[in-house]
Design a protein around this motif. Structure first.
Motif, PDB file in Angstrom:
ATOM      1  N   ARG A 224      -9.531  -0.109   6.024  1.00 50.88           N
ATOM      2  CA  ARG A 224      -8.781   0.647   7.019  1.00 50.88           C
ATOM      3  C   ARG A 224      -8.040  -0.316   7.943  1.00 50.88           C
ATOM      4  O   ARG A 224      -8.244  -1.528   7.874  1.00 50.88           O
ATOM      5  N   LEU A 225      -7.208   0.218   8.819  1.00 50.99           N
ATOM      6  CA  LEU A 225      -6.394  -0.600   9.707  1.00 50.99           C
ATOM      7  C   LEU A 225      -6.562  -0.189  11.169  1.00 50.99           C
ATOM      8  O   LEU A 225      -5.587   0.129  11.850  1.00 50.99           O
ATOM      9  N   ASN A 239     -12.913   3.931  15.294  1.00 46.38           N
ATOM     10  CA  ASN A 239     -12.052   4.915  14.634  1.00 46.38           C
ATOM     11  C   ASN A 239     -11.778   4.561  13.186  1.00 46.38           C
ATOM     12  O   ASN A 239     -11.749   3.387  12.801  1.00 46.38           O
ATOM     13  N   ASP A 240     -11.590   5.602  12.379  1.00 46.52           N
ATOM     14  CA  ASP A 240     -11.241   5.522  10.958  1.00 46.52           C
ATOM     15  C   ASP A 240     -10.087   6.503  10.777  1.00 46.52           C
ATOM     16  O   ASP A 240     -10.305   7.707  10.626  1.00 46.52           O
ATOM     17  N   LEU A 241      -8.853   5.984  10.825  1.00 45.87           N
ATOM     18  CA  LEU A 241      -7.669   6.836  10.867  1.00 45.87           C
ATOM     19  C   LEU A 241      -6.948   6.831   9.513  1.00 45.87           C
ATOM     20  O   LEU A 241      -6.994   5.838   8.773  1.00 45.87           O
ATOM     21  N   PRO A 242      -6.247   7.920   9.180  1.00 46.55           N
ATOM     22  CA  PRO A 242      -5.670   8.071   7.831  1.00 46.55           C
ATOM     23  C   PRO A 242      -4.337   7.350   7.627  1.00 46.55           C
ATOM     24  O   PRO A 242      -3.424   7.874   6.989  1.00 46.55           O
ATOM     25  N   VAL A 243      -4.200   6.168   8.193  1.00 48.98           N
ATOM     26  CA  VAL A 243      -3.101   5.271   7.877  1.00 48.98           C
ATOM     27  C   VAL A 243      -3.737   3.977   7.389  1.00 48.98           C
ATOM     28  O   VAL A 243      -4.395   3.284   8.163  1.00 48.98           O
ATOM     29  N   PHE A 244      -3.598   3.706   6.095  1.00 53.06           N
ATOM     30  CA  PHE A 244      -4.219   2.502   5.546  1.00 53.06           C
ATOM     31  C   PHE A 244      -3.479   2.086   4.281  1.00 53.06           C
ATOM     32  O   PHE A 244      -2.606   2.803   3.776  1.00 53.06           O
ATOM     33  N   TRP A 245      -3.836   0.908   3.790  1.00 54.08           N
ATOM     34  CA  TRP A 245      -3.169   0.371   2.602  1.00 54.08           C
ATOM     35  C   TRP A 245      -3.374   1.281   1.393  1.00 54.08           C
ATOM     36  O   TRP A 245      -4.467   1.783   1.154  1.00 54.08           O
ATOM     37  N   ALA A 257       1.171   0.131   3.774  1.00 54.12           N
ATOM     38  CA  ALA A 257       0.504   1.162   4.568  1.00 54.12           C
ATOM     39  C   ALA A 257       1.084   2.530   4.255  1.00 54.12           C
ATOM     40  O   ALA A 257       2.301   2.696   4.135  1.00 54.12           O
ATOM     41  N   ARG A 258       0.206   3.519   4.101  1.00 56.34           N
ATOM     42  CA  ARG A 258       0.600   4.898   3.843  1.00 56.34           C
ATOM     43  C   ARG A 258      -0.114   5.812   4.834  1.00 56.34           C
ATOM     44  O   ARG A 258      -1.216   5.512   5.298  1.00 56.34           O
ATOM     45  N   PHE A 259       0.518   6.952   5.129  1.00 57.79           N
ATOM     46  CA  PHE A 259      -0.112   7.984   5.948  1.00 57.79           C
ATOM     47  C   PHE A 259      -0.620   9.071   5.023  1.00 57.79           C
ATOM     48  O   PHE A 259       0.122   9.569   4.170  1.00 57.79           O
ATOM     49  N   GLU A 325      14.340  -2.937   6.894  1.00 58.65           N
ATOM     50  CA  GLU A 325      14.390  -1.546   7.342  1.00 58.65           C
ATOM     51  C   GLU A 325      13.005  -1.004   7.686  1.00 58.65           C
ATOM     52  O   GLU A 325      12.830  -0.322   8.695  1.00 58.65           O
ATOM     53  N   ARG A 326      12.033  -1.284   6.854  1.00 60.38           N
ATOM     54  CA  ARG A 326      10.683  -0.752   7.080  1.00 60.38           C
ATOM     55  C   ARG A 326      10.011  -1.442   8.269  1.00 60.38           C
ATOM     56  O   ARG A 326       9.374  -0.798   9.089  1.00 60.38           O
TER      57      ARG A 326
END
Length: 493
Positions: A224-225, A239-245, A257-259, A325-326
């Motif tokens: 996680r990130l 925290n363990d949030l739903p944005v990770f590799w 990284a993806r959501f 861009e990203r």
């Protein structure tokens, strides 16, 4: 002004048009000591302490595409006492910085390149990154602690002289993430790290004597990130949030990284010295939060404030240079849309409640850290510039009345993360000053600005001209003079 350039580090970077190597992000290579600086207004006699800011200053031509978060760390510090101020800045002499100085060129590829492009093994949850120590800064046990955002070694410096003491001795094998948190009431430092191997996260407590008192594994479902943690008087909030590799790309050592909007956000609450079995997990709306503001206990509930991102993975930034861009999208707060948000976790029922506190786009918030972990009435947030990782002003919120105020710093004037400096002898929560460094692109200079926190719309109380124009950067902190002197006395004893 009495200013002495004490050192110059020669860069090897070729002239370029990279948006985060030019303009307000132009790197610094000179190290200064300065006293008797020009002052517009008058430095108050009731401010005592040090404002410290970390910045990214890349020295060598990067290997591939450059991301500003991997620039070499430089600490800028201005100290106040008895109506006088002194300024200093120094590169953080990390192991990586010294190795590249010896080699004369970059040894590590950055965040946007494949790890195999690095010439030497590196650091961090990502792996093979340069440990730049350029993200966060805090003062604990009387010394500055600088850290890198994807977990590296902590580095210690003297808050007044910026004398360097090298790597933090208690740094765990998995490093220290940015944003360890100081509880000023107890003198304890709460820290965490994360990585790509089980259990994927750890959490620890360092005492006021700078010795580790507690360190435990925290099991989460995968890499996680997390970027920040929070604490109340008795609890720590992970925290363990739903944005990770992307797990499939990660198998190829590609870090994208993806959501994942179908996965809830998770918050792990545990007693400060709790073991892994004591962690209670709560679910909430999916998002990513870069920074938390504060947390406190209210009956059976733990209340947490932070900046909820409405668009955590924003896609491409239109008009950016090719292949950037990203990167530029992830630096544009107006694309990420972080907004003040509150979570309430009921420790008895397991219920989570959420509410939006403000619809303005804000980030990099601070409070009077003397009451961190307890309920705060006021907060102060940085106002971002659309399209850029720059701050154009400060916003103040009164959570008791619901009122808010804002101060714009002026055309082409960009501030650093503000910090709250209590007035000497203060009894009210907002009795003090907001301190920030401001880079003025029109006047081609930088200054330190003090703002009356009880009336930010009145503008600066004073402006102190620095000996050079400094680069924009990430985080800053305030350390109380009495706390630094008390720690020095303990060390001497």
């Amino acid at each position: 002004m009495k200013a002495n350039r004490v050192n110059h580090v020669e860069p090897t970077i070729a002239p370029n048009e990279h948006p985060y190597m030019n303009g307000a992000w132009t790197p610094n290579y000179d190290e200064w000591d300065a006293t008797d600086m020009e002052v517009i207004g008058e430095i108050p006699s009731d401010i005592d302490g040090v404002y410290v800011r970390n910045t990214e200053n890349p020295v060598h031509e990067p290997i591939g595409r450059y991301h500003p978060f991997e620039g070499d760390g430089m600490i800028h510090a201005i100290s106040f006492r008895d109506g006088k101020a002194e300024y200093r800045n120094r590169f953080v002499r990390t192991q990586a910085f010294m190795a590249e100085q010896e080699a004369g060129h970059s040894l590590w590829a950055g965040l946007m390149e494949h790890p195999r492009r690095s010439i030497r093994p590196g650091w961090g949850a990502h792996g093979n990154l340069k440990d730049a120590s350029s993200t966060d800064v805090i003062v604990h046990a009387g010394k500055i602690l600088s850290t890198f955002y994807q977990c590296g070694d902590g580095y210690r410096l003297d808050p007044y002289t910026l004398e360097q003491f090298g790597m933090e001795s208690w740094t765990p094998l998995d490093g220290i993430s940015a944003h360890p948190k100081l509880d000023e009431r107890t003198g304890e430092l709460l820290f965490f790290n994360y990585g790509k191997y089980e259990p994927f996260m750890h959490y620890g407590v360092v005492g006021p004597d700078n010795a580790v008192k507690h360190y435990i594994p925290v099991e989460i479902p995968g890499p996680r990130l997390p970027h920040d943690i929070a604490f109340s008087e008795n609890y720590t909030i992970l925290n363990d949030l739903p944005v990770f590799w992307d797990p499939e790309l990660l198998k190829q050592d590609i870090h994208a990284a993806r959501f994942y909007p179908d996965i809830p956000s998770r918050f792990g609450i545990l007693p400060r010295y709790g073991d892994p079995s004591s962690i209670k997990w709560f679910e909430a709306a999916p998002t990513y939060v870069l920074h938390w503001l504060n947390a406190w206990e209210d009956g059976d509930e733990v209340v947490l404030d932070g900046y909820f991102q409405e668009n955590p993975v924003p896609g491409k930034y239109e008009g950016a240079p090719p292949e950037l861009e990203r990167m530029m999208a992830f630096l544009d707060q107006f694309l990420l849309q972080p907004k003040l948000h509150r979570w309430r976790f009921n420790l008895k029922t397991g219920e989570t409640r959420e509410e939006r506190l403000d619809d303005e786009i804000l980030e990099f918030g601070t409070i009077n850290q003397r009451i961190a972990g307890r309920r705060n009435r006021y907060c102060y947030s940085a106002v971002p510039k659309k399209g850029w990782f720059l701050f154009t002003g400060v916003a103040k919120h009164d959570f008791d009345t619901g009122r808010s105020w804002a101060l714009d710093l002026g055309p082409e004037r960009y501030g650093s993360e503000p910090a709250f400096a209590p007035r000497v002898g203060a009894t009210n929560e907002d009795d003090g000053y907001l301190v920030t460094f401001v880079t003025d692109m029109i006047e081609d200079r930088s200054e330190c600005v003090l703002i009356d926190a009880s009336d930010i719309e009145a503008g600066p109380v004073c402006r102190i001209m620095l000996p050079h124009r400094i680069s924009s950067g990430t985080h800053a902190t305030w350390a109380h003079g009495e706390d630094i002197r008390a720690a020095a006395a303990r060390d001497a004893a």
